[in-house]
Design a protein around this motif. Structure first.
Motif, PDB file in Angstrom:
ATOM      1  N   CYS A  61       0.793  -1.223   0.000  1.00 21.41           N
ATOM      2  CA  CYS A  61       0.000   0.000   0.000  1.00 21.41           C
ATOM      3  C   CYS A  61       0.830   1.278   0.000  1.00 21.41           C
ATOM      4  O   CYS A  61       0.279   2.378  -0.113  1.00 21.41           O
ATOM      5  N   LEU A  62       2.164   1.166   0.116  1.00 24.35           N
ATOM      6  CA  LEU A  62       3.041   2.328   0.094  1.00 24.35           C
ATOM      7  C   LEU A  62       4.047   2.214  -1.043  1.00 24.35           C
ATOM      8  O   LEU A  62       4.467   1.116  -1.406  1.00 24.35           O
ATOM      9  N   GLY A  63       4.413   3.355  -1.600  1.00 23.33           N
ATOM     10  CA  GLY A  63       5.347   3.339  -2.711  1.00 23.33           C
ATOM     11  C   GLY A  63       6.782   3.133  -2.304  1.00 23.33           C
ATOM     12  O   GLY A  63       7.579   2.566  -3.060  1.00 23.33           O
ATOM     13  N   THR A  64       7.153   3.584  -1.121  1.00 20.99           N
ATOM     14  CA  THR A  64       8.529   3.454  -0.648  1.00 20.99           C
ATOM     15  C   THR A  64       8.642   2.263   0.295  1.00 20.99           C
ATOM     16  O   THR A  64       7.941   2.203   1.314  1.00 20.99           O
ATOM     17  N   ILE A  65       9.523   1.332  -0.039  1.00 21.32           N
ATOM     18  CA  ILE A  65       9.696   0.112   0.747  1.00 21.32           C
ATOM     19  C   ILE A  65      11.172  -0.036   1.108  1.00 21.32           C
ATOM     20  O   ILE A  65      12.054   0.053   0.245  1.00 21.32           O
ATOM     21  N   VAL A  66      11.443  -0.244   2.386  1.00 19.34           N
ATOM     22  CA  VAL A  66      12.803  -0.465   2.850  1.00 19.34           C
ATOM     23  C   VAL A  66      13.182  -1.929   2.605  1.00 19.34           C
ATOM     24  O   VAL A  66      12.454  -2.842   2.994  1.00 19.34           O
ATOM     25  N   ASP A  67      14.325  -2.135   1.956  1.00 15.25           N
ATOM     26  CA  ASP A  67      14.776  -3.492   1.635  1.00 15.25           C
ATOM     27  C   ASP A  67      15.572  -4.063   2.804  1.00 15.25           C
ATOM     28  O   ASP A  67      16.726  -3.695   3.033  1.00 15.25           O
ATOM     29  N   SER A  68      14.949  -4.973   3.554  1.00 14.24           N
ATOM     30  CA  SER A  68      15.638  -5.660   4.644  1.00 14.24           C
ATOM     31  C   SER A  68      15.756  -7.150   4.362  1.00 14.24           C
ATOM     32  O   SER A  68      15.845  -7.963   5.282  1.00 14.24           O
ATOM     33  N   SER A  69      15.742  -7.511   3.086  1.00 19.55           N
ATOM     34  CA  SER A  69      15.880  -8.921   2.720  1.00 19.55           C
ATOM     35  C   SER A  69      17.296  -9.385   3.013  1.00 19.55           C
ATOM     36  O   SER A  69      18.248  -8.600   3.038  1.00 19.55           O
ATOM     37  N   SER A  70      17.442 -10.677   3.236  1.00 14.41           N
ATOM     38  CA  SER A  70      18.743 -11.228   3.623  1.00 14.41           C
ATOM     39  C   SER A  70      19.789 -11.060   2.530  1.00 14.41           C
ATOM     40  O   SER A  70      20.970 -10.867   2.815  1.00 14.41           O
ATOM     41  N   ALA A  71      19.370 -11.108   1.264  1.00 16.99           N
ATOM     42  CA  ALA A  71      20.317 -10.942   0.157  1.00 16.99           C
ATOM     43  C   ALA A  71      20.323  -9.533  -0.400  1.00 16.99           C
ATOM     44  O   ALA A  71      21.098  -9.230  -1.319  1.00 16.99           O
ATOM     45  N   GLY A  72      19.462  -8.666   0.131  1.00 20.00           N
ATOM     46  CA  GLY A  72      19.384  -7.303  -0.374  1.00 20.00           C
ATOM     47  C   GLY A  72      18.969  -7.220  -1.827  1.00 20.00           C
ATOM     48  O   GLY A  72      19.406  -6.327  -2.564  1.00 20.00           O
ATOM     49  N   ASP A  73      18.094  -8.137  -2.273  1.00 18.75           N
ATOM     50  CA  ASP A  73      17.727  -8.217  -3.679  1.00 18.75           C
ATOM     51  C   ASP A  73      16.316  -7.741  -3.987  1.00 18.75           C
ATOM     52  O   ASP A  73      15.882  -7.800  -5.133  1.00 18.75           O
ATOM     53  N   PHE A  74      15.593  -7.254  -2.976  1.00 16.11           N
ATOM     54  CA  PHE A  74      14.217  -6.852  -3.236  1.00 16.11           C
ATOM     55  C   PHE A  74      14.152  -5.579  -4.070  1.00 16.11           C
ATOM     56  O   PHE A  74      13.314  -5.462  -4.964  1.00 16.11           O
ATOM     57  N   ASN A  75      15.005  -4.589  -3.776  1.00 15.54           N
ATOM     58  CA  ASN A  75      14.958  -3.325  -4.508  1.00 15.54           C
ATOM     59  C   ASN A  75      15.194  -3.536  -5.998  1.00 15.54           C
ATOM     60  O   ASN A  75      14.521  -2.940  -6.841  1.00 15.54           O
ATOM     61  N   ALA A  76      16.161  -4.391  -6.350  1.00 10.82           N
ATOM     62  CA  ALA A  76      16.435  -4.665  -7.761  1.00 10.82           C
ATOM     63  C   ALA A  76      15.238  -5.336  -8.425  1.00 10.82           C
ATOM     64  O   ALA A  76      14.880  -5.012  -9.560  1.00 10.82           O
ATOM     65  N   ALA A  77      14.608  -6.269  -7.709  1.00  6.52           N
ATOM     66  CA  ALA A  77      13.423  -6.938  -8.258  1.00  6.52           C
ATOM     67  C   ALA A  77      12.266  -5.957  -8.402  1.00  6.52           C
ATOM     68  O   ALA A  77      11.477  -6.039  -9.352  1.00  6.52           O
ATOM     69  N   GLN A  78      12.160  -5.019  -7.475  1.00  5.70           N
ATOM     70  CA  GLN A  78      11.085  -4.037  -7.524  1.00  5.70           C
ATOM     71  C   GLN A  78      11.243  -3.098  -8.720  1.00  5.70           C
ATOM     72  O   GLN A  78      10.251  -2.682  -9.329  1.00  5.70           O
ATOM     73  N   LEU A  79      12.491  -2.782  -9.080  1.00 11.42           N
ATOM     74  CA  LEU A  79      12.742  -1.891 -10.205  1.00 11.42           C
ATOM     75  C   LEU A  79      12.473  -2.567 -11.545  1.00 11.42           C
ATOM     76  O   LEU A  79      12.125  -1.901 -12.522  1.00 11.42           O
ATOM     77  N   THR A  80      12.645  -3.888 -11.603  1.00 12.56           N
ATOM     78  CA  THR A  80      12.375  -4.628 -12.844  1.00 12.56           C
ATOM     79  C   THR A  80      11.468  -5.811 -12.524  1.00 12.56           C
ATOM     80  O   THR A  80      11.914  -6.959 -12.468  1.00 12.56           O
ATOM     81  N   PRO A  81      10.170  -5.549 -12.323  1.00 13.85           N
ATOM     82  CA  PRO A  81       9.278  -6.639 -11.913  1.00 13.85           C
ATOM     83  C   PRO A  81       8.862  -7.575 -13.039  1.00 13.85           C
ATOM     84  O   PRO A  81       8.265  -8.614 -12.784  1.00 13.85           O
ATOM     85  N   ILE A  82       9.170  -7.201 -14.285  1.00  8.73           N
ATOM     86  CA  ILE A  82       8.845  -8.097 -15.396  1.00  8.73           C
ATOM     87  C   ILE A  82       9.918  -7.941 -16.464  1.00  8.73           C
ATOM     88  O   ILE A  82      10.329  -6.829 -16.794  1.00  8.73           O
ATOM     89  N   SER A  83      10.409  -9.069 -16.973  1.00  8.19           N
ATOM     90  CA  SER A  83      11.434  -9.021 -18.019  1.00  8.19           C
ATOM     91  C   SER A  83      11.390 -10.312 -18.829  1.00  8.19           C
ATOM     92  O   SER A  83      10.973 -11.363 -18.337  1.00  8.19           O
ATOM     93  N   TRP A  84      11.829 -10.200 -20.086  1.00  8.60           N
ATOM     94  CA  TRP A  84      11.875 -11.340 -21.002  1.00  8.60           C
ATOM     95  C   TRP A  84      13.253 -11.380 -21.639  1.00  8.60           C
ATOM     96  O   TRP A  84      13.713 -10.398 -22.237  1.00  8.60           O
TER      97      TRP A  84
END
Length: 237
Positions: free
Chosen positions: A70-93
């Motif tokens: 529900c919010l646009g800004t999300i703090v990445d506290s994932s163990s591998a620090g990979d959520f922000n990168a996935a969020q920037l490119t949520p779909i790719s071929w």
């Protein structure tokens, strides 16, 4: 011997046998044609069912791409620090490896363990964690999954998780699979005006076109190509 008491002659018997054989051959031909039609219709129906299963699953997940809470800004506290990168490119071929990657909100409750969980109070804070995470009082959990679809060895495979996850076969006898993106002329336009398999700006993506061609291994029916278009519900960054 009286003429009226004579039996069938050889010629008459041969004619009767020939007529009977013609009738039998006609019945056999009708039976074979009906059987071939039944088999080919079953094969075509099975191909359509396979395509419907795979494409409807993909469409459902594509429509949820980019939904991270529900919010646009999300703090990445994932163990591998990979959520922000996935969020920037949520779909790719990837045209080279024929892989479709989706980062999507978990659909329903049967998706298994999520790749990430976003915990948010929908007012001030939103934090992404790896795996499954339970919210505390006043918070909401948004399960997020990274899905990887690939086309290899005449099969569509799917895996979930970070990196290069193990994949399971979804459908066999696939001769072609292609993904193209409907692009708007600018990031602010609503409608797609062109299609591209490798968009340079994800913010211009408005829809995804999937093309799947299935083949019958027994050659009872011709190859069938299925095309669907799914509109994105969420604007990409």
């Amino acid at each position: 011997m009286k003429r009226s008491s004579r039996g069938f002659g050889l010629i008459e018997l041969l004619v009767a046998l020939a007529l009977g054989l013609i009738v039998v051959l006609g019945v056999v031909q009708i039976f074979i044609a009906a059987k071939n039609t039944y088999v080919s219709q079953n094969s075509a129906a099975a191909m359509q069912e396979d395509a419907r299963f795979v494409l409807s699953k993909m469409i459902q997940e594509i429509r949820m791409v980019g939904m991270f809470g529900c919010l646009g800004t999300i703090v990445d506290s994932s163990s591998a620090g990979d959520f922000n990168a996935a969020q920037l490119t949520p779909i790719s071929w990837d045209n080279a490896s024929l892989k479709l990657t989706l980062v999507t909100a978990d659909v329903g409750s049967g998706g298994g363990t999520p790749t990430w969980t976003v915990i948010s109070d929908c007012r001030n804070s939103a934090v992404a964690y790896s795996g499954l995470r339970s919210p505390t009082t006043g918070q909401i959990a948004f399960p997020i999954r990274r899905l990887l679809y690939s086309f290899s060895n005449n099969q569509i495979l799917m895996g979930t998780g970070s990196g290069n996850p193990a994949q399971q076969v979804l459908v066999n006898n696939v001769s072609a699979f292609n993904v193209t993106f409907g692009l708007a002329s600018s990031a602010t336009d609503v409608a797609a005006s062109t299609y591209s398999s490798n968009p340079g700006d994800p913010a211009r993506i408005r829809s995804v076109r999937l093309s799947l061609t299935l083949t019958d291994p027994n050659n009872r029916v011709r190859n069938q190509t299925f095309n669907v278009v799914a509109a994105l519900r969420n604007r990409l960054p």
